[in-house]
Design a protein around this motif. Structure first.
Motif, PDB file in Angstrom:
ATOM      1  N   SER A   9       0.832  -1.189   0.000  1.00  0.00           N
ATOM      2  CA  SER A   9       0.000   0.000   0.000  1.00  0.00           C
ATOM      3  C   SER A   9       0.872   1.247   0.000  1.00  0.00           C
ATOM      4  CB  SER A   9      -0.911   0.014   1.235  1.00  0.00           C
ATOM      5  OG  SER A   9      -1.813  -1.053   1.195  1.00  0.00           O
ATOM      6  N   PRO A  10       0.444   2.309  -0.688  1.00  0.00           N
ATOM      7  CA  PRO A  10       1.209   3.555  -0.707  1.00  0.00           C
ATOM      8  C   PRO A  10       1.009   4.316   0.601  1.00  0.00           C
ATOM      9  CG  PRO A  10      -0.857   3.865  -1.843  1.00  0.00           C
ATOM     10  CD  PRO A  10      -0.815   2.420  -1.426  1.00  0.00           C
ATOM     11  N   HIS A  11       1.717   5.412   0.734  1.00  0.00           N
ATOM     12  CA  HIS A  11       1.445   6.321   1.835  1.00  0.00           C
ATOM     13  C   HIS A  11       0.175   7.107   1.498  1.00  0.00           C
ATOM     14  CE1 HIS A  11       5.319   5.673   3.812  1.00  0.00           C
ATOM     15  NE2 HIS A  11       5.860   5.703   2.613  1.00  0.00           N
ATOM     16  N   TRP A  12      -0.638   7.332   2.512  1.00  0.00           N
ATOM     17  CA  TRP A  12      -1.876   8.098   2.342  1.00  0.00           C
ATOM     18  C   TRP A  12      -1.922   9.219   3.373  1.00  0.00           C
ATOM     19  CZ3 TRP A  12      -5.352   6.649  -1.480  1.00  0.00           C
ATOM     20  CH2 TRP A  12      -5.232   5.345  -1.999  1.00  0.00           C
ATOM     21  N   LEU A  13      -2.585  10.285   3.019  1.00  0.00           N
ATOM     22  CA  LEU A  13      -2.938  11.338   3.964  1.00  0.00           C
ATOM     23  C   LEU A  13      -4.376  11.741   3.692  1.00  0.00           C
ATOM     24  CD1 LEU A  13      -2.338  13.462   6.171  1.00  0.00           C
ATOM     25  CD2 LEU A  13      -1.609  15.002   4.325  1.00  0.00           C
ATOM     26  N   ILE A  14      -5.184  11.781   4.744  1.00  0.00           N
ATOM     27  CA  ILE A  14      -6.586  12.222   4.636  1.00  0.00           C
ATOM     28  C   ILE A  14      -6.709  13.564   5.340  1.00  0.00           C
ATOM     29  CG2 ILE A  14      -8.990  11.579   4.999  1.00  0.00           C
ATOM     30  CD1 ILE A  14      -7.335   9.538   3.357  1.00  0.00           C
ATOM     31  N   THR A  15      -7.336  14.535   4.683  1.00  0.00           N
ATOM     32  CA  THR A  15      -7.599  15.809   5.337  1.00  0.00           C
ATOM     33  C   THR A  15      -9.068  16.191   5.167  1.00  0.00           C
ATOM     34  OG1 THR A  15      -7.094  17.255   3.436  1.00  0.00           O
ATOM     35  CG2 THR A  15      -5.240  16.600   4.862  1.00  0.00           C
ATOM     36  N   CYS A  16      -9.530  17.025   6.090  1.00  0.00           N
ATOM     37  CA  CYS A  16     -10.913  17.508   6.033  1.00  0.00           C
ATOM     38  C   CYS A  16     -10.898  18.958   6.529  1.00  0.00           C
ATOM     39  CB  CYS A  16     -11.829  16.638   6.883  1.00  0.00           C
ATOM     40  SG  CYS A  16     -13.578  17.080   6.762  1.00  0.00           S
ATOM     41  N   GLU A  17     -10.947  19.882   5.612  1.00  0.00           N
ATOM     42  CA  GLU A  17     -10.811  21.298   5.933  1.00  0.00           C
ATOM     43  C   GLU A  17     -12.084  21.917   6.494  1.00  0.00           C
ATOM     44  OE1 GLU A  17      -7.863  19.699   4.398  1.00  0.00           O
ATOM     45  OE2 GLU A  17      -9.341  19.974   2.764  1.00  0.00           O
ATOM     46  N   HIS A  18     -13.227  21.337   6.156  1.00  0.00           N
ATOM     47  CA  HIS A  18     -14.517  21.915   6.560  1.00  0.00           C
ATOM     48  C   HIS A  18     -15.314  20.924   7.401  1.00  0.00           C
ATOM     49  CE1 HIS A  18     -14.014  24.145   2.472  1.00  0.00           C
ATOM     50  NE2 HIS A  18     -13.392  24.801   3.443  1.00  0.00           N
ATOM     51  N   GLY A  19     -14.651  20.374   8.432  1.00  0.00           N
ATOM     52  CA  GLY A  19     -15.257  19.285   9.197  1.00  0.00           C
ATOM     53  C   GLY A  19     -16.301  19.688  10.209  1.00  0.00           C
ATOM     54  N   GLY A  20     -16.408  20.970  10.545  1.00  0.00           N
ATOM     55  CA  GLY A  20     -17.384  21.381  11.561  1.00  0.00           C
ATOM     56  C   GLY A  20     -17.710  22.858  11.467  1.00  0.00           C
ATOM     57  N   ASN A  21     -18.626  23.291  12.327  1.00  0.00           N
ATOM     58  CA  ASN A  21     -19.047  24.695  12.330  1.00  0.00           C
ATOM     59  C   ASN A  21     -18.832  25.339  13.698  1.00  0.00           C
ATOM     60  OD1 ASN A  21     -21.022  23.287  13.666  1.00  0.00           O
ATOM     61  ND2 ASN A  21     -22.752  24.167  12.541  1.00  0.00           N
ATOM     62  N   ASP A  22     -17.756  24.947  14.370  1.00  0.00           N
ATOM     63  CA  ASP A  22     -17.435  25.512  15.680  1.00  0.00           C
ATOM     64  C   ASP A  22     -17.026  26.980  15.549  1.00  0.00           C
ATOM     65  OD1 ASP A  22     -17.828  22.979  16.675  1.00  0.00           O
ATOM     66  OD2 ASP A  22     -15.693  22.498  16.833  1.00  0.00           O
ATOM     67  N   VAL A  23     -17.469  27.769  16.519  1.00  0.00           N
ATOM     68  CA  VAL A  23     -17.102  29.183  16.581  1.00  0.00           C
ATOM     69  C   VAL A  23     -16.336  29.418  17.879  1.00  0.00           C
ATOM     70  CG1 VAL A  23     -17.922  31.568  16.648  1.00  0.00           C
ATOM     71  CG2 VAL A  23     -19.152  29.864  15.275  1.00  0.00           C
ATOM     72  N   PRO A  24     -15.063  29.775  17.815  1.00  0.00           N
ATOM     73  CA  PRO A  24     -14.326  30.092  19.042  1.00  0.00           C
ATOM     74  C   PRO A  24     -15.019  31.198  19.819  1.00  0.00           C
ATOM     75  CG  PRO A  24     -12.845  29.891  17.171  1.00  0.00           C
ATOM     76  CD  PRO A  24     -14.236  29.863  16.613  1.00  0.00           C
ATOM     77  N   ALA A  25     -14.935  31.119  21.140  1.00  0.00           N
ATOM     78  CA  ALA A  25     -15.677  32.050  22.004  1.00  0.00           C
ATOM     79  C   ALA A  25     -15.406  33.508  21.671  1.00  0.00           C
ATOM     80  CB  ALA A  25     -15.321  31.759  23.463  1.00  0.00           C
ATOM     81  N   ALA A  26     -14.183  33.820  21.278  1.00  0.00           N
ATOM     82  CA  ALA A  26     -13.825  35.212  20.998  1.00  0.00           C
ATOM     83  C   ALA A  26     -14.591  35.795  19.824  1.00  0.00           C
ATOM     84  CB  ALA A  26     -12.325  35.313  20.736  1.00  0.00           C
ATOM     85  N   TYR A  27     -15.173  34.925  18.990  1.00  0.00           N
ATOM     86  CA  TYR A  27     -15.863  35.402  17.791  1.00  0.00           C
ATOM     87  C   TYR A  27     -17.364  35.139  17.834  1.00  0.00           C
ATOM     88  CZ  TYR A  27     -11.025  35.389  16.235  1.00  0.00           C
ATOM     89  OH  TYR A  27      -9.677  35.605  16.145  1.00  0.00           O
ATOM     90  N   ALA A  28     -17.849  34.602  18.935  1.00  0.00           N
ATOM     91  CA  ALA A  28     -19.259  34.203  19.032  1.00  0.00           C
ATOM     92  C   ALA A  28     -20.213  35.381  18.835  1.00  0.00           C
ATOM     93  CB  ALA A  28     -19.518  33.537  20.380  1.00  0.00           C
TER      94      ALA A  28
END
Length: 257
Positions: A9-28
């Motif tokens: 098997s080759p090397h793999w990398l999985i990414t997910c740039e838009h995985g959630g809709n969390d808002v840090p408290a400073a920007y709420a």
């Protein structure tokens, strides 16, 4: 859970740039209006189902997963820092210093983590396949998108093109009613994380592929995303994909599914 195994098997990398809709408290405070909350909980705020799919890919391919759950309505990790779309309408009300802070805190560290991992794998003259997992809305600006899954790549990079064409062909043969398309609903060369990485790494060693799954599968049920992801994984396990670009491996069904 479906799993792809095999010594070649080759090397793999999985990414997910838009995985959630969390808002840090400073920007709420910027997401208190009804309009902002609607956007935050819609596809504008994140890619529903994408993180579930990314986790499933990572387990099946025994691959590292790099992901973010910070809403793209603050800063879009899949856009270049210079893009006009990297900061959304909700963050454009911030001062120049605050917007720069978003880039420093979220955008640069995420991308650098991905690039550092790729660099560490590629330096010993190894090849890596990077799958960036996303979902898309079934209807856009009144037009129904006639695609179930889009495989996005750069046709000018021959290794990437051959790999994706084989993958798409295998998926279409196994699922005749399934609409799998190359470079839809977006072009594989559009601004994005994989496009940036292609500019940093040799075409023979780095394959950057965006996987776009129709959001309707997530809307139906979480198991819908799991089933469609397993079909995609199954296609990768086919010997016809051809080592060393893909696993010359067995495809195993875990009885716990």
């Amino acid at each position: 859970m479906n799993r792809v195994t095999g010594p070649t098997s080759p090397h793999w990398l999985i990414t997910c740039e838009h995985g959630g809709n969390d808002v840090p408290a400073a920007y709420a405070v910027h997401f208190q209006s009804a309009h902002a909350k609607r956007c935050l909980n819609s596809h504008r705020g994140y890619d529903p189902g994408a993180l579930d799919a990314a986790k499933r890919f990572a387990v099946a391919l025994d691959a590292p997963l790099i992901s973010s759950t910070t809403t793209r309505l603050l800063v879009d990790l899949n856009r270049s820092e210079s893009s006009s779309d990297v900061i959304s309408e909700f963050a454009r009300v911030l001062s120049d210093g605050q917007r720069e802070s978003l880039i420093r805190r979220f955008h640069r560290p995420y991308r650098q983590k991905v690039i550092d991992h790729l660099d560490a794998v590629i330096k010993p003259n190894e090849r890596i396949i990077h799958l960036s997992i996303h979902t898309f809305v079934p209807r856009f600006r009144g037009q129904l998108r006639q695609v179930d899954v889009g495989i996005l790549y750069d046709p000018a990079r021959s290794h990437e093109a051959v790999f994706c064409e084989r993958w798409i062909s295998k998926l279409q043969m196994a699922n005749r009613r399934w609409r799998v398309s190359a470079n839809e609903p977006y072009a594989g060369t559009d601004d994005g994380l994989t496009t940036t990485c292609r500019g940093l790494f040799d075409a023979e060693q780095y394959l950057g592929i965006e996987v776009e799954i129709n959001h309707r599968y997530h809307k139906r049920s979480r198991t819908g995303v799991e089933r469609i992801t397993d079909r995609l994984i199954h296609g990768l396990a086919s010997p016809s994909m051809g080592a060393p670009l893909s696993p010359a491996a067995s495809y195993q069904e875990d009885s716990r599914q």
